[in-house]
Scaffold this motif. Structure first.
Motif, PDB file in Angstrom:
ATOM      1  N   LYS A 164      -2.756  15.861  -3.235  1.00 60.92           N
ATOM      2  CA  LYS A 164      -2.896  14.374  -2.941  1.00 60.92           C
ATOM      3  C   LYS A 164      -2.474  14.210  -1.411  1.00 60.92           C
ATOM      4  CE  LYS A 164      -4.396  12.990  -6.810  1.00 60.92           C
ATOM      5  NZ  LYS A 164      -3.618  12.051  -7.753  1.00 60.92           N
ATOM      6  N   GLU A 211       0.664  -1.186  -0.031  1.00 57.97           N
ATOM      7  CA  GLU A 211      -0.022   0.056   0.002  1.00 57.97           C
ATOM      8  C   GLU A 211       0.998   1.246   0.050  1.00 57.97           C
ATOM      9  OE1 GLU A 211      -3.378   2.457   0.253  1.00 57.97           O
ATOM     10  OE2 GLU A 211      -2.781   0.783  -0.842  1.00 57.97           O
ATOM     11  N   ARG A 218      -4.669   7.382   3.894  1.00 58.19           N
ATOM     12  CA  ARG A 218      -4.080   6.021   3.366  1.00 58.19           C
ATOM     13  C   ARG A 218      -3.303   5.516   4.441  1.00 58.19           C
ATOM     14  NH1 ARG A 218      -3.833   6.008  -2.996  1.00 58.19           N
ATOM     15  NH2 ARG A 218      -3.204   3.697  -2.791  1.00 58.19           N
ATOM     16  N   SER A 252       1.605   1.928  -3.575  1.00 57.70           N
ATOM     17  CA  SER A 252       0.651   2.447  -4.177  1.00 57.70           C
ATOM     18  C   SER A 252       0.470   4.020  -3.980  1.00 57.70           C
ATOM     19  CB  SER A 252      -0.609   1.668  -3.873  1.00 57.70           C
ATOM     20  OG  SER A 252      -0.464   0.163  -4.378  1.00 57.70           O
ATOM     21  N   ILE A 253       0.467   4.234  -2.552  1.00 58.35           N
ATOM     22  CA  ILE A 253       0.341   5.711  -2.152  1.00 58.35           C
ATOM     23  C   ILE A 253       1.446   6.464  -2.986  1.00 58.35           C
ATOM     24  CG2 ILE A 253       0.536   7.424  -0.488  1.00 58.35           C
ATOM     25  CD1 ILE A 253      -0.347   5.162   1.521  1.00 58.35           C
ATOM     26  N   GLN A 283      -5.065  12.579   0.941  1.00 58.85           N
ATOM     27  CA  GLN A 283      -5.204  11.082   0.681  1.00 58.85           C
ATOM     28  C   GLN A 283      -4.341  10.235   1.046  1.00 58.85           C
ATOM     29  OE1 GLN A 283      -5.165   8.461  -3.459  1.00 58.85           O
ATOM     30  NE2 GLN A 283      -5.826  10.471  -3.825  1.00 58.85           N
ATOM     31  N   ALA A 284      -3.083  10.950   0.821  1.00 61.21           N
ATOM     32  CA  ALA A 284      -1.718   9.872   1.254  1.00 61.21           C
ATOM     33  C   ALA A 284      -1.670   9.821   2.876  1.00 61.21           C
ATOM     34  CB  ALA A 284      -0.536  10.640   0.939  1.00 61.21           C
ATOM     35  N   VAL A 329       5.052  14.128  -3.389  1.00 64.54           N
ATOM     36  CA  VAL A 329       3.700  14.062  -3.098  1.00 64.54           C
ATOM     37  C   VAL A 329       3.151  15.434  -3.318  1.00 64.54           C
ATOM     38  CG1 VAL A 329       1.991  14.017  -1.399  1.00 64.54           C
ATOM     39  CG2 VAL A 329       4.088  12.456  -1.557  1.00 64.54           C
ATOM     40  N   ASP A 361       0.287   6.791  -6.696  1.00 68.22           N
ATOM     41  CA  ASP A 361      -0.813   7.694  -6.653  1.00 68.22           C
ATOM     42  C   ASP A 361      -0.546   8.999  -6.229  1.00 68.22           C
ATOM     43  OD1 ASP A 361      -2.062   5.215  -7.629  1.00 68.22           O
ATOM     44  OD2 ASP A 361      -3.033   4.798  -5.694  1.00 68.22           O
ATOM     45  N   CYS A 362      -0.078   9.158  -5.188  1.00 65.38           N
ATOM     46  CA  CYS A 362      -0.117  10.610  -4.763  1.00 65.38           C
ATOM     47  C   CYS A 362       1.257  11.122  -4.892  1.00 65.38           C
ATOM     48  CB  CYS A 362      -0.369  10.459  -3.378  1.00 65.38           C
ATOM     49  SG  CYS A 362      -1.768   9.608  -2.857  1.00 65.38           S
TER      50      CYS A 362
END
Length: 433
Positions: free
Chosen positions: A72, A42, A79, A45-46, A75-76, A68, A49-50
């Motif tokens: 985002k 994860e 998560r 993935s962060i 969101q980070a 980052v 994605d971020c």
């Protein structure tokens, strides 16, 4: 004259990220070296994605997500919170700076938990600087003797030796049950002695140098004793590849695959792949280390070897003789706004020469500025970027006076070859037979 680099005095967290040249830098901060495969996947993935998909392994055994975006960040953080990797608030996050043996035994793990809880519960200790930290070495095979933190706690027979950085020849001996109290007494003494000189005295070694161990001991109301550590420094041959971990940790892990990345830089897909390998062949865990390497516990040597083969195929470091281990480089420009030049490409170019500089220890340190963030230790050769090129320092730190100034890449290579030749000329010659 080159302007002095700005000293931040704190490390990035998830709740207090640091602005860098490629966006926000934040850490998925842990107090224990154990990371589940699910958490690692994860985090990868962060990062994708971020951020910009890059993850750094820090010398404090933390994972840093780079690039980052402001948009985002929330969101980070959310998560990371779902993974149990977000502190209650930024002040708490700043306090919890731990470096722990990667295969910490049950006693060391319990000590870390007590110390972390006591730090959170003691409001005055929130005045500790953002880089102030604690090291816990369980005395196992993969020792942390070469790493530095402000207060060390080392297993010493049936006792715990509590040591102030800057005075490692003395220790405050405690039981496993009282060691956290002893460590916090030293932390409070540190705060008392530095009062009025907070910026100047940001680390324990500065306070010890300014006032002496006796003053620290008096402020802590404890008496030190002369001390010789039994802990050791792990060597590369013990870290990288398929290895036996020694006596095993509290969960019985006895084997591991040691995998690193050049100067600690991983791509998000590398971390995701390692998490998948931990699930397929390992024990669903990764261990964080200060050696810019991840250790993946395994049930047997064959499983560890499968992980090593796959990781090596991805271009990661899986052998102690990999020339890239001879170089330590910071992110450099443009990722760091204080760096005067890129460093990573130069590290790749110079790795084969760096491997010939010395048989062990830090060989080549490349720093984008004089702060030398990537390595506080002296190196055989240190290269420091300036607006005019690179300064070369022999047997020193990035902040030391240079031997040569304003070098280009070709001149650096020539200077390193000259040092290799000089070292070989001084080697003892075998007698003729």
């Amino acid at each position: 004259m080159t302007a002095a680099p700005k000293i931040q005095g704190w490390c990035p967290g998830a709740l207090r990220p640091m602005q860098s040249g490629d966006g926000l830098l934040l850490r998925a901060k842990t107090t224990h070296p154990r990371l589940s495969a699910r958490q690692a996947r994860e985090i990868a993935s962060i990062a994708q994605d971020c951020g910009n998909g890059l993850v750094d392994l820090s010398q404090r055994a933390q994972l840093q997500l780079r690039g980052v975006s402001e948009a985002k960040l929330e969101q980070a953080q959310s998560r990371l919170a779902a993974l149990g990797l977000l502190a209650e608030d930024a002040a708490t996050e700043s306090l919890l700076n731990f470096l722990v043996s990667p295969f910490a035994d049950a006693q060391a793990s319990a000590l870390v938990a007590r110390l972390a809880q006591s730090l959170v519960d003691d409001a005055p200790l929130r005045a500790l600087p953002g880089k102030f930290g604690f090291l816990v070495d369980d005395g196992g095979a993969l020792g942390l003797s070469a790493s530095t933190m402000d207060i060390r706690l080392e297993t010493h027979g049936e006792n715990i030796a509590v040591i102030a950085d800057g005075a490692r020849e003395h220790a405050f001996l405690a039981t496993p049950e009282t060691a956290s109290d002893m460590a916090l007494a030293l932390a409070r003494a540190f705060l008392v002695l530095r009062k009025g000189r907070e910026f100047e005295l940001r680390r324990m070694r500065n306070v010890v140098a300014a006032f002496g161990l006796s003053a620290l001991a008096e402020a802590a109301a404890h008496t030190p004793t002369p001390y010789a550590s039994r802990c050791r420094a792990a060597s590369a041959i013990e870290i990288f590849g398929a290895r036996l971990s020694g006596d095993g940790d509290e969960n019985g892990a006895r084997f591991f695959a040691g995998v690193g990345a050049p100067s600690g830089r991983l791509r998000a897909d590398d971390l995701h792949a390692l998490a998948a390998l931990a699930e397929a062949h390992g024990l669903n865990e990764l261990r964080l280390t200060p050696w810019r390497a991840l250790l993946l516990p395994c049930a047997g040597l064959d499983a560890a070897q499968k992980i090593v083969e796959d990781a090596g195929g991805r271009g990661l470091v899986v052998a102690a003789d990999d020339p890239r281990l001879s170089v330590i480089a910071c992110p450099g420009a443009p990722e760091c706004p204080q760096a005067h030049a890129p460093t990573r490409d130069l590290a790749e170019i110079l790795a084969p020469l760096a491997a010939r500089l010395a048989s062990e220890g830090a060989r080549l340190h490349i720093s984008g500025c004089a702060k030398g963030c990537a390595s506080p230790a002296a190196a055989k050769v240190a290269l420091v970027a300036t607006p005019r090129g690179f300064d070369l320092i022999d047997n020193g730190r990035a902040s030391d006076a240079p031997t040569l100034r304003d070098l280009g890449v070709n001149e650096i290579e020539d200077a390193m070859r000259a040092r290799i030749a000089l070292a070989k000329s001084k080697e003892p010659q075998c007698p003729a037979h």
